[in-house]
Design a protein around this motif. Structure first.
Motif, PDB file in Angstrom:
ATOM      1  N   VAL A  87       0.860  -1.175   0.000  1.00 21.06           N
ATOM      2  CA  VAL A  87       0.000   0.000   0.000  1.00 21.06           C
ATOM      3  C   VAL A  87       0.900   1.231   0.000  1.00 21.06           C
ATOM      4  CG1 VAL A  87      -1.781   1.304   1.201  1.00 21.06           C
ATOM      5  CG2 VAL A  87      -1.851  -1.190   1.229  1.00 21.06           C
ATOM      6  N   ALA A  88       0.739   2.091  -0.983  1.00 22.21           N
ATOM      7  CA  ALA A  88       1.599   3.269  -1.113  1.00 22.21           C
ATOM      8  C   ALA A  88       1.324   4.265   0.006  1.00 22.21           C
ATOM      9  CB  ALA A  88       1.381   3.928  -2.471  1.00 22.21           C
ATOM     10  N   THR A  89       2.391   4.935   0.455  1.00 26.01           N
ATOM     11  CA  THR A  89       2.296   5.998   1.451  1.00 26.01           C
ATOM     12  C   THR A  89       3.115   7.187   0.965  1.00 26.01           C
ATOM     13  OG1 THR A  89       4.214   5.162   2.696  1.00 26.01           O
ATOM     14  CG2 THR A  89       2.034   4.317   3.313  1.00 26.01           C
ATOM     15  N   ASP A  90       3.041   8.294   1.710  1.00 20.09           N
ATOM     16  CA  ASP A  90       3.839   9.465   1.344  1.00 20.09           C
ATOM     17  C   ASP A  90       5.330   9.171   1.437  1.00 20.09           C
ATOM     18  OD1 ASP A  90       1.519  10.869   0.928  1.00 20.09           O
ATOM     19  OD2 ASP A  90       1.465  11.751   2.935  1.00 20.09           O
ATOM     20  N   LYS A  91       5.731   8.355   2.414  1.00 26.54           N
ATOM     21  CA  LYS A  91       7.143   8.031   2.581  1.00 26.54           C
ATOM     22  C   LYS A  91       7.600   6.948   1.612  1.00 26.54           C
ATOM     23  CE  LYS A  91       7.404   9.309   7.474  1.00 26.54           C
ATOM     24  NZ  LYS A  91       7.740   8.842   8.848  1.00 26.54           N
ATOM     25  N   LYS A  92       6.690   6.083   1.187  1.00 25.78           N
ATOM     26  CA  LYS A  92       7.035   5.007   0.258  1.00 25.78           C
ATOM     27  C   LYS A  92       6.014   4.967  -0.862  1.00 25.78           C
ATOM     28  CE  LYS A  92       8.447   0.180   0.027  1.00 25.78           C
ATOM     29  NZ  LYS A  92       8.580  -1.110   0.752  1.00 25.78           N
ATOM     30  N   PRO A  93       6.166   5.854  -1.851  1.00 25.95           N
ATOM     31  CA  PRO A  93       5.214   5.864  -2.979  1.00 25.95           C
ATOM     32  C   PRO A  93       5.429   4.661  -3.882  1.00 25.95           C
ATOM     33  CG  PRO A  93       6.970   7.432  -3.363  1.00 25.95           C
ATOM     34  CD  PRO A  93       7.194   6.898  -1.975  1.00 25.95           C
TER      35      PRO A  93
ATOM     36  N   ARG B  51      -1.345   0.179  -4.800  1.00 19.56           N
ATOM     37  CA  ARG B  51      -1.466  -1.011  -3.946  1.00 19.56           C
ATOM     38  C   ARG B  51      -1.371  -2.276  -4.801  1.00 19.56           C
ATOM     39  NH1 ARG B  51      -6.557   1.133  -4.526  1.00 19.56           N
ATOM     40  NH2 ARG B  51      -8.191  -0.269  -5.314  1.00 19.56           N
ATOM     41  N   THR B  52      -1.118  -3.392  -4.128  1.00 18.00           N
ATOM     42  CA  THR B  52      -1.126  -4.700  -4.760  1.00 18.00           C
ATOM     43  C   THR B  52      -1.994  -5.633  -3.927  1.00 18.00           C
ATOM     44  OG1 THR B  52       0.834  -5.466  -3.558  1.00 18.00           O
ATOM     45  CG2 THR B  52       1.194  -4.415  -5.702  1.00 18.00           C
TER      46      THR B  52
END
Length: 391
Positions: free
Chosen positions: A239-245, A268-269
């Protein structure tokens, strides 16, 4: 008899002697020399392989789907008195725009009754409070040193009046809300997928008015193999986040004679493997596909089938070749130092329309053939005639 035989045999003997002489002379004649034909080199176009830092890319396909899609249903019953022109298949609408207006006459009457009920409850509360105040003053005048019971000073009557006022105000809020719900609108910008009602039709809370979807963003489900998932450095359940796009994605398709491209991102996957296809699905999103995210005026419309090229966020060293250099799935033709053809097997990491990234089999600076080669044979002489810069 003998003379006749001698006359016939004599010419035959002469012919035999002559034929034998000819054969002897032919055998004595030296054989012609055979000239060995030299193999002519084939002219080929080549390009130099280069080693560089790359982001691996994978290629897949998917269908554009709306991020939010709902069946539009009313919250109150009533007859449809008007429908917006924007509530038509394919039309767009804005947030808060009234799409359908229901007959609100009954709801306005209910609102008026609720307002009257609140006014009446307020009067009754004032009367109960006044009566309670008089009772308390009378009690204090007769028994100044004794605390009265709640019933003796009308506290239950005041509490009942307060409860009735709260109930009346709640009914007023419901009446206002029901009146507002006769105007059917949505809190997002979107498009109409289908319309199922018309003016004059009576609808209830279970009636489907149509189907709409939001246009703030769309998504594309992309099937990936486990190898492609590793190339993108994506774990299952990502799941993508601001720290890990997530990795960037370029979506493309041909509309008419022009090819359009849109920029998106994997957000996301899936956390499980599809049981039928044995693939893992990643979801890419494109923001504002009908506005800023459109490509040359062409929106990324729901239902389009697109090709996706996703690029890993991690950088690595590898050898890059032009796409034309790859033969079948893992063959590359190399021109060696003696200008002979060397057929190599390579380990391909990724490929796109423009380039191929290989992990082994080719070194940077080697000459790879980009032109068509008919009847290629390992070791055949070639003539490199053109040196093209790698794409």
């Amino acid at each position: 008899m003998n003379n006749k035989y001698l006359k016939t045999a004599a010419p035959l003997a002469v012919l035999a002697v002559a034929f034998g002489a000819v054969q002897i002379m032919s055998a004595a004649k030296p054989a012609p020399e055979k000239k060995e034909e030299e193999q002519r080199p084939v002219s080929l176009v080549y390009s130099e392989a280069r080693e560089e830092a790359v982001h691996l890319a994978v290629r897949t396909q998917g269908e554009v789907r709306p991020h939010t899609e709902i069946d539009l249903t009313p919250e109150v019953s009533g007859r449809i008195v008007s429908i917006s022109e924007n509530f038509a298949e394919g039309a767009g609408f804005g947030p808060g725009e009234v799409l359908i207006q229901l007959d609100d006459a009954d709801y306005r009457l209910a609102l008026a009754r609720a307002e009257a009920g609140v006014a009446q409850a307020e009067v009754l509360l004032l009367q109960a409070e006044a009566a309670a105040s008089i009772k308390r003053e009378q009690w204090l005048a007769l028994s100044p040193n004794k605390e009265p019971t709640p019933l003796q000073v009308n506290r239950p009557q005041v509490a009942e009046a307060e409860a009735n006022l709260r109930s009346a105000r709640a009914e007023l809020a419901d009446a206002r809300q029901d009146l507002a719900r006769t105007q059917i609108e949505l809190p997002f910008r979107g498009r109409v997928a289908s319309r199922d009602v018309g003016v004059g039709q009576y609808v209830t809370a279970s009636t489907t008015l149509g189907r709409v979807f939001a246009t703030d963003r769309v998504e594309v489900r992309l099937p990936l193999t486990d190898a492609q998932l590793q190339q993108l450095d994506l774990p299952m359940g990502f799941v993508a986040t601001d720290k890990k796009p997530g990795p960037p994605v370029t979506l493309s398709t041909r509309i008419g004679a022009q090819r359009h491209r849109w920029q998106g991102q994997i957000v996301r996957t899936q956390a499980a493997v599809d049981r039928q296809t044995r693939l893992i699905y990643a979801v890419a999103e494109v923001n504002d596909p009908y506005g800023i995210g459109a490509s040359g005026g062409a929106p990324l419309a729901v239902g389009l089938f697109v090709t996706a090229e996703a690029e890993s966020t991690r950088e690595r060293r590898a050898v890059v070749l032009p796409r034309e250099a790859l033969r079948s799935a893992d063959r590359v033709y190399v021109v060696d130092g003696d200008n002979r053809l060397d057929i190599r097997t390579v380990d391909t990491l990724s490929s796109s329309e423009d380039r191929v990234v290989v992990a082994s089999g080719i070194a940077g600076g080697e000459r790879v053939v980009t032109s068509t080669v008919a009847n290629a044979v390992d070791g055949m002489p070639v003539q490199p005639i053109t040196h093209l810069a790698s794409k």
